[in-house]
Design a protein around this motif. Structure first.
Motif, short mmCIF file in Angstrom:
data_model
loop_
_atom_site.label_atom_id
_atom_site.label_comp_id
_atom_site.label_asym_id
_atom_site.label_seq_id
_atom_site.Cartn_x
_atom_site.Cartn_y
_atom_site.Cartn_z
N VAL A 9 0.93 -1.28 -0.02
CA VAL A 9 -0.01 -0.06 0.00
C VAL A 9 0.81 1.38 -0.02
CG1 VAL A 9 -1.74 1.26 1.08
CG2 VAL A 9 -1.99 -1.04 1.26
N GLY A 10 0.83 1.99 -1.13
CA GLY A 10 1.69 3.33 -1.02
C GLY A 10 2.65 2.91 -2.12
N GLY A 12 5.34 5.17 -3.18
CA GLY A 12 6.32 5.89 -3.04
C GLY A 12 7.62 5.23 -2.99
N GLY A 15 7.46 1.89 -0.82
CA GLY A 15 6.77 1.08 -1.23
C GLY A 15 7.41 0.52 -2.37
N ASP A 33 -2.31 2.16 -4.74
CA ASP A 33 -1.98 3.81 -4.47
C ASP A 33 -3.54 4.63 -4.73
OD1 ASP A 33 0.90 5.43 -4.04
OD2 ASP A 33 -0.76 6.61 -4.28
N ILE A 34 -3.50 5.58 -3.80
CA ILE A 34 -4.69 6.37 -4.25
C ILE A 34 -4.61 7.07 -5.54
CG2 ILE A 34 -5.99 6.75 -1.99
CD1 ILE A 34 -4.20 9.22 -1.50
N LEU A 35 -3.39 7.49 -5.84
CA LEU A 35 -3.10 8.32 -7.12
C LEU A 35 -2.80 7.22 -8.37
CD1 LEU A 35 -0.92 11.01 -6.05
CD2 LEU A 35 -3.47 11.22 -6.25
N CYS A 91 3.00 1.35 3.14
CA CYS A 91 4.10 2.45 2.88
C CYS A 91 3.37 3.62 2.58
CB CYS A 91 4.89 1.90 1.88
SG CYS A 91 5.53 0.21 1.92
N LEU A 98 -3.89 9.52 8.82
CA LEU A 98 -3.90 8.77 7.22
C LEU A 98 -3.65 7.30 7.36
CD1 LEU A 98 -1.58 10.26 4.47
CD2 LEU A 98 -3.94 9.71 4.38
N LEU A 102 -6.60 4.13 6.82
CA LEU A 102 -6.35 3.07 5.99
C LEU A 102 -6.61 1.91 6.82
CD1 LEU A 102 -4.95 1.83 3.37
CD2 LEU A 102 -2.78 2.04 4.70
N SER A 119 5.42 0.08 7.47
CA SER A 119 6.94 0.45 7.35
C SER A 119 7.14 1.63 8.31
CB SER A 119 7.29 1.10 5.83
OG SER A 119 6.99 -0.14 5.03
N THR A 120 6.19 2.08 8.92
CA THR A 120 6.35 3.34 9.81
C THR A 120 7.87 3.43 10.61
OG1 THR A 120 5.49 4.85 11.83
CG2 THR A 120 5.27 2.23 12.05
N HIS A 142 9.81 -2.34 10.12
CA HIS A 142 10.54 -1.04 9.65
C HIS A 142 11.55 -1.23 9.08
CE1 HIS A 142 13.07 2.48 11.37
NE2 HIS A 142 12.45 2.91 10.32
P1 NAI Z 1 6.40 8.57 -0.16
O1 NAI Z 1 5.87 9.87 0.17
O2 NAI Z 1 7.52 8.54 -0.84
O3 NAI Z 1 5.30 7.56 -0.44
C1 NAI Z 1 3.91 7.43 0.07
C2 NAI Z 1 2.77 7.01 -1.16
O4 NAI Z 1 1.66 6.61 -0.37
C3 NAI Z 1 2.94 7.97 -2.34
O5 NAI Z 1 2.91 7.31 -3.56
C4 NAI Z 1 1.31 8.33 -2.26
O6 NAI Z 1 0.54 8.67 -3.38
C5 NAI Z 1 0.78 7.07 -1.31
N1 NAI Z 1 -0.44 7.42 -0.57
C6 NAI Z 1 -0.95 8.38 0.11
N2 NAI Z 1 -2.10 8.11 0.97
C7 NAI Z 1 -2.28 6.84 0.64
C8 NAI Z 1 -3.55 6.06 0.84
N3 NAI Z 1 -4.42 6.42 1.68
N4 NAI Z 1 -3.50 4.82 0.43
C9 NAI Z 1 -2.53 4.34 -0.48
N5 NAI Z 1 -1.48 5.20 -1.05
C10 NAI Z 1 -1.34 6.46 -0.39
O7 NAI Z 1 6.62 7.96 1.31
P2 NAI Z 1 7.92 7.06 1.77
O8 NAI Z 1 9.05 7.66 2.10
O9 NAI Z 1 7.97 5.94 0.80
O10 NAI Z 1 7.38 6.54 3.32
C11 NAI Z 1 6.40 5.41 3.49
C12 NAI Z 1 6.48 4.92 4.87
O11 NAI Z 1 7.90 4.16 5.13
C13 NAI Z 1 6.37 5.98 6.03
O12 NAI Z 1 5.54 5.33 6.86
C14 NAI Z 1 7.59 6.31 6.23
O13 NAI Z 1 7.89 6.48 7.88
C15 NAI Z 1 8.41 4.88 6.32
N6 NAI Z 1 9.93 4.94 5.97
C16 NAI Z 1 10.33 5.83 5.19
C17 NAI Z 1 11.76 6.00 5.05
C18 NAI Z 1 12.36 6.74 4.08
O14 NAI Z 1 13.57 7.09 4.11
N7 NAI Z 1 11.67 7.47 3.52
C19 NAI Z 1 12.55 4.91 5.75
C20 NAI Z 1 11.70 3.86 6.65
C21 NAI Z 1 10.45 3.96 6.77
#
Ligand code: NAI
Length: 315
Positions: A9-10, A12, A15, A33-35, A91, A98, A102, A119-120, A142
């Motif tokens: 899920v997600g 980014g 994900g 993804d929602i988008l 993710c 949010l 979900l 993955s929080t 995580h």
């Molecule tokens: P990101 O902003 O790159 O990706 C998030 C994705 O989720 C986007 O594609 C967005 O369109 C989608 N999204 C938003 N709302 C949604 C929903 N309701 N349902 C489905 N998809 C939805 O974020 P990122 O960096 O990938 O982080 C994701 C998770 O991973 C977070 O919980 C973060 O804490 C965790 N994390 C991030 C790290 C990092 O270095 N970026 C490292 C370890 C964990």
């Protein structure tokens, strides 16, 4: 090789990294993804990244990039994602409301065999799963960024997570070639950030009190402690550093450890101590300007590939 289905899920940064890890191990992956536009971008990026890794001989798994890419599909329907999934890796952005919304949707849809791992990096699993009917199927897994090259995964159960969900997640992570650690119970910051923040606090104090510059305090890790810690943890390091092992180490140095620890002082307030923050930012930006951050990240990731290979040999 497995043909079990994994939902993500997600789509980014994180994900997509999970999608690559699961596909490398032969799992069928579906990204949600929602988008819709985000999913299209994710597929393009995945295709590019997998082929780039193959060219660099850094692709994980035993099947080719094109075969791995063929294992990855997408959907914008959550009910399709949850169907027949053995594991869902969540993710979505690090925003509690949010995540909560979900998880309450997932609570309606989850099949009995599915475990959902978040993955929080900051939310304890009880924060978003409390009150849900299927909360025993929910926990945290995580990763550290970039998960493709850093194998650690922290598995954190809520008080109500079933032991079998924990066990299955651990086995699944091992099947990817990741290196999971399982916390017995949830705790704020899990283990990684608790340790990382202890370091950041002391680094802040050393720079804030003018004892070391940013470049020098970072050198203490990058040219000193970090080289040992890239191979061994702090306890095995101590074990090797005294003739009689770790018990001898603490007998010899325990007094000094307590004496130094008593001088640390208060935990810095990194939001309110603007003066130290401005000084740290000024010196960091002298080392790497904001415009050059992407370039520097790319170099770091390139060398992480080499380090990951070397570390495999060490193990
Ligand atoms: P990101 O902003 O790159 O990706 C998030 C994705 O989720 C986007 O594609 C967005 O369109 C989608 N999204 C938003 N709302 C949604 C929903 N309701 N349902 C489905 N998809 C939805 O974020 P990122 O960096 O990938 O982080 C994701 C998770 O991973 C977070 O919980 C973060 O804490 C965790 N994390 C991030 C790290 C990092 O270095 N970026 C490292 C370890 C964990």
């Amino acid at each position: 090789m497995s043909s079990q289905k994994i939902g993500i899920v997600g789509s980014g940064l994180i994900g997509r990294a999970w999608a690559m890890l699961f596909a490398a191990a032969g799992y069928r992956v579906q990204l949600y993804d929602i988008l819709e536009s985000q999913l299209a971008t994710a597929l393009q990026e995945l295709d590019k990244d997998l082929h780039r890794l193959e060219e660099q001989s850094a692709l994980r798994g035993n099947i080719r990039a094109s075969e791995q890419f063929a294992l990855i599909g997408v959907t914008t329907r959550l009910e399709e994602l949850t169907r027949e999934a053995v594991h869902i890796q969540e993710c979505v952005p690090e925003v509690l409301h949010l995540k909560k919304s979900l998880y309450s949707q997932l609570d309606e849809l989850l099949e009995e065999q599915t475990v959902v791992a978040s993955s929080t990096s900051t939310f304890m699993p009880s924060l978003y799963s409390e009150g849900l009917q299927k909360r025993q199927q929910m926990l945290v897994a995580h990763p550290l960024n970039p998960p493709y090259f850093i194998p650690l995964v922290e598995i954190v159960p809520a008080p109500w997570t079933s032991p079998s969900a924990v066990e299955r997640t651990r086995d699944l992570m091992l099947s990817l070639g990741q290196r999971p650690v399982t916390l017995k119970r949830e705790i704020q910051g899990f283990a990684t950030n608790r340790i990382q923040y202890a370091i950041l606090n002391e680094v802040w104090r050393l720079v804030g009190s003018g004892i070391l510059s940013v470049a020098d305090v970072d050198r203490v890790l990058s040219q000193g402690l970090g080289l040992r810690y890239a191979l061994l943890g702090s306890l095995e390091t101590a074990h090797l550093n005294a003739p009689g092992g770790v018990a001898d180490y603490f007998q010899r140095f325990g007094g000094e450890i307590s004496a130094v620890s008593a001088t640390y002082g208060e935990t810095p307030n990194t939001q309110e101590d603007r003066e130290t923050l401005a000084e740290i930012a000024r010196q960091c930006e002298q080392l790497v300007s904001l415009e050059k951050l992407d370039e520097r990240r790319a170099v770091r990731d390139e060398f992480l590939i080499q380090l990951a290979k070397l570390k495999k040999q060490f193990e």
